[in-house]
Design a protein around this motif. Structure first.
Motif, short mmCIF file in Angstrom:
data_model
loop_
_atom_site.label_atom_id
_atom_site.label_comp_id
_atom_site.label_asym_id
_atom_site.label_seq_id
_atom_site.Cartn_x
_atom_site.Cartn_y
_atom_site.Cartn_z
N VAL A 196 -1.25 10.74 3.10
CA VAL A 196 -1.77 11.51 4.25
C VAL A 196 -1.69 12.97 3.40
O VAL A 196 -0.98 13.38 3.02
CB VAL A 196 -1.11 11.78 5.52
N ARG A 197 -3.05 13.58 3.57
CA ARG A 197 -2.95 15.06 2.96
C ARG A 197 -3.67 16.06 3.76
O ARG A 197 -4.68 15.73 4.66
CB ARG A 197 -4.07 15.01 1.73
N ASN A 198 -2.83 17.21 4.02
CA ASN A 198 -3.37 18.38 4.84
C ASN A 198 -3.97 19.57 4.02
O ASN A 198 -4.65 20.26 4.35
CB ASN A 198 -2.14 18.72 5.69
N GLY B 9 -1.70 17.89 -6.08
CA GLY B 9 -1.29 16.66 -7.03
C GLY B 9 -2.61 15.73 -7.45
O GLY B 9 -3.50 16.61 -8.11
N SER B 10 -2.71 14.69 -7.29
CA SER B 10 -3.89 13.86 -7.90
C SER B 10 -4.91 14.19 -7.29
O SER B 10 -6.17 14.32 -7.80
CB SER B 10 -3.31 12.32 -7.64
N PHE B 11 -4.83 14.58 -5.91
CA PHE B 11 -6.42 15.13 -5.07
C PHE B 11 -6.94 16.15 -5.88
O PHE B 11 -8.10 16.46 -6.30
CB PHE B 11 -5.81 15.25 -3.67
N CYS C 30 7.52 13.45 -0.01
CA CYS C 30 6.42 14.52 0.58
C CYS C 30 6.27 15.66 -0.40
O CYS C 30 7.20 15.99 -1.13
CB CYS C 30 7.25 15.27 1.85
N ARG C 31 5.30 16.47 -0.28
CA ARG C 31 5.15 17.81 -0.54
C ARG C 31 5.41 18.58 0.30
O ARG C 31 4.75 18.83 1.61
CB ARG C 31 3.66 18.10 -1.10
N LEU C 32 6.26 19.65 0.12
CA LEU C 32 6.76 20.49 1.23
C LEU C 32 6.79 22.12 0.47
O LEU C 32 7.62 22.13 -0.58
CB LEU C 32 8.31 20.14 1.71
N ILE D 161 2.32 19.70 3.02
CA ILE D 161 1.12 19.56 2.17
C ILE D 161 0.47 18.31 2.30
O ILE D 161 -0.76 17.94 2.61
CB ILE D 161 1.50 19.80 0.69
N ASP D 162 1.30 17.23 1.85
CA ASP D 162 0.80 15.84 1.89
C ASP D 162 2.30 15.06 1.96
O ASP D 162 3.21 15.55 1.71
CB ASP D 162 0.19 15.35 0.71
N PHE D 163 2.10 13.67 2.07
CA PHE D 163 3.20 12.74 2.17
C PHE D 163 2.77 11.28 1.66
O PHE D 163 1.46 11.04 1.98
CB PHE D 163 4.05 12.89 3.32
N LYS D 164 3.69 10.48 1.51
CA LYS D 164 3.33 9.14 1.51
C LYS D 164 4.40 7.99 2.26
O LYS D 164 5.32 8.60 2.51
CB LYS D 164 3.78 8.81 -0.15
N ILE D 165 3.55 7.32 2.75
CA ILE D 165 4.40 6.39 3.70
C ILE D 165 4.02 4.91 3.27
O ILE D 165 3.27 4.55 2.73
CB ILE D 165 4.11 6.40 5.32
N LEU E 108 0.97 -1.17 0.01
CA LEU E 108 -0.12 0.12 0.03
C LEU E 108 0.97 1.26 -0.23
O LEU E 108 1.96 1.24 0.77
CB LEU E 108 -1.01 -0.04 1.11
N GLU E 109 0.54 2.14 -0.75
CA GLU E 109 0.89 3.51 -0.43
C GLU E 109 0.00 4.26 0.41
O GLU E 109 -1.13 4.56 -0.16
CB GLU E 109 1.16 4.35 -1.71
N VAL E 110 0.34 4.58 1.48
CA VAL E 110 -0.69 5.34 2.45
C VAL E 110 -0.24 6.74 2.18
O VAL E 110 0.86 7.32 2.56
CB VAL E 110 -0.42 4.78 3.76
N TYR F 220 11.35 18.14 -9.67
CA TYR F 220 11.65 17.43 -10.80
C TYR F 220 10.49 16.77 -11.66
O TYR F 220 10.72 16.90 -12.89
CB TYR F 220 12.47 16.05 -10.12
N ARG F 221 9.63 16.63 -10.97
CA ARG F 221 8.37 16.11 -11.71
C ARG F 221 7.85 17.04 -12.73
O ARG F 221 7.37 16.95 -13.77
CB ARG F 221 6.96 16.02 -10.77
N ARG F 222 7.80 18.49 -12.41
CA ARG F 222 7.31 19.68 -13.04
C ARG F 222 8.29 20.47 -13.83
O ARG F 222 8.18 21.54 -14.19
CB ARG F 222 6.53 20.50 -12.30
#
Ligand code: UDP
Length: 235
Positions: free
Chosen positions: A93-95, A99-101, A199-201, A174-178, A89-91, A215-217
């Motif tokens: 969390v978004r504050n 991105g995709s959200f 993470c998005r920082l 902003i958000d991150f994946k664990i 799973l890619e878990v 890098y992505r953008r």
């Protein structure tokens, strides 16, 4: 401790066995990837930065009593971790929306969410890591109902600790994946890495990206940016 045979090579890390049972040797690589590996470049110095940032973060999370696979950093690019069986799973969390959200729900990037949300993505490159819900997780036997609750609670604890940590560095999380895994007794441990790759920082004052979106953008060179994140966290 001796490094033994290569166990697994990921997009940005190599995992080796060691002469100690249950202990793995991780080497962070000078490699950047995005779009599920479709975009890929050698980036000199990135491995050392990510290893130093993730080691610092996992050390702080340990101080907060958050159970993880992390043992210790052993060089600029290497660390030792406990063996865990990774749950696919890619878990996330978004504050804040990004991105995709933002794309999926047409909510502008930067919109604060009323409360942090946890999302699951099925970690399966072949399927492009689809967005799934708790029922999918159960029906696919990825995790049990109890484990899902435990994973969500862990993700929220990590979010609380990371927000405090980054706030001190004047960075907005902003958000991150664990990723999480099961240890040999079946206990859930935080695993993998937490870095500007995962993470998005955003800079609190300027709202500039301090993460892999550079890098992505194609927004510039990510090395000085990751260096800045390490510097601010270490201060
Ligand atoms: N993320 C990650 N690995 C992935 C997908 C996402 O580390 O394979 C992180 C990403 O850096 C961001 C968060 O998870 O901090 C949410 O990503 P999102 O779903 O918005 O996907 P993206 O827009 O990056 O494709």
């Amino acid at each position: 401790m001796e490094k033994k045979e290569l166990l697994y090579e990921g997009k940005a890390k190599k995992l080796y066995k060691t002469d100690e049972d249950g202990v793995l040797w991780v080497e962070y690589l000078d490699q950047a990837t995005a779009l599920n590996g479709a975009k890929k470049d050698a980036v000199s110095g990135k491995g050392a930065l990510n290893n130093q940032i993730t080691s610092l973060i996992f050390d702080r999370l340990k101080d907060e009593g958050i159970p993880s696979h992390f043992i210790e950093k052993i060089s600029k690019t290497e660390q030792l971790v406990k063996f865990v069986s990774i749950i696919p799973l890619e878990v996330v969390v978004r504050n804040t929306a990004a991105g995709s959200f933002s794309k999926r729900l047409a909510i502008p990037e930067g919109t604060s969410l009323a409360f942090p949300i946890v999302e699951f993505y099925f970690k399966e490159d072949r399927l492009d890591d689809p967005f799934i819900n708790d029922d999918h997780v159960r029906v696919l036997s990825i995790a049990t109902t109890e484990e899902i609750q435990e994973i969500k609670a862990l993700a929220k604890r990590v979010n609380d600790a990371l927000r405090t940590l980054f706030q001190k560095a004047e960075i907005r999380l902003i958000d991150f994946k664990i990723e999480v895994g099961r240890d040999t007794d079946g206990g859930i441990l935080l695993a993998d890495e937490i870095s500007p790759d995962t993470c998005r920082l955003w800079d609190m004052k300027t709202q500039e990206h301090l993460d892999k979106d550079i890098y992505r953008r194609d927004l510039g060179d990510l090395v000085p940016v990751y260096q800045e994140v390490l510097q601010r966290l270490a201060d």
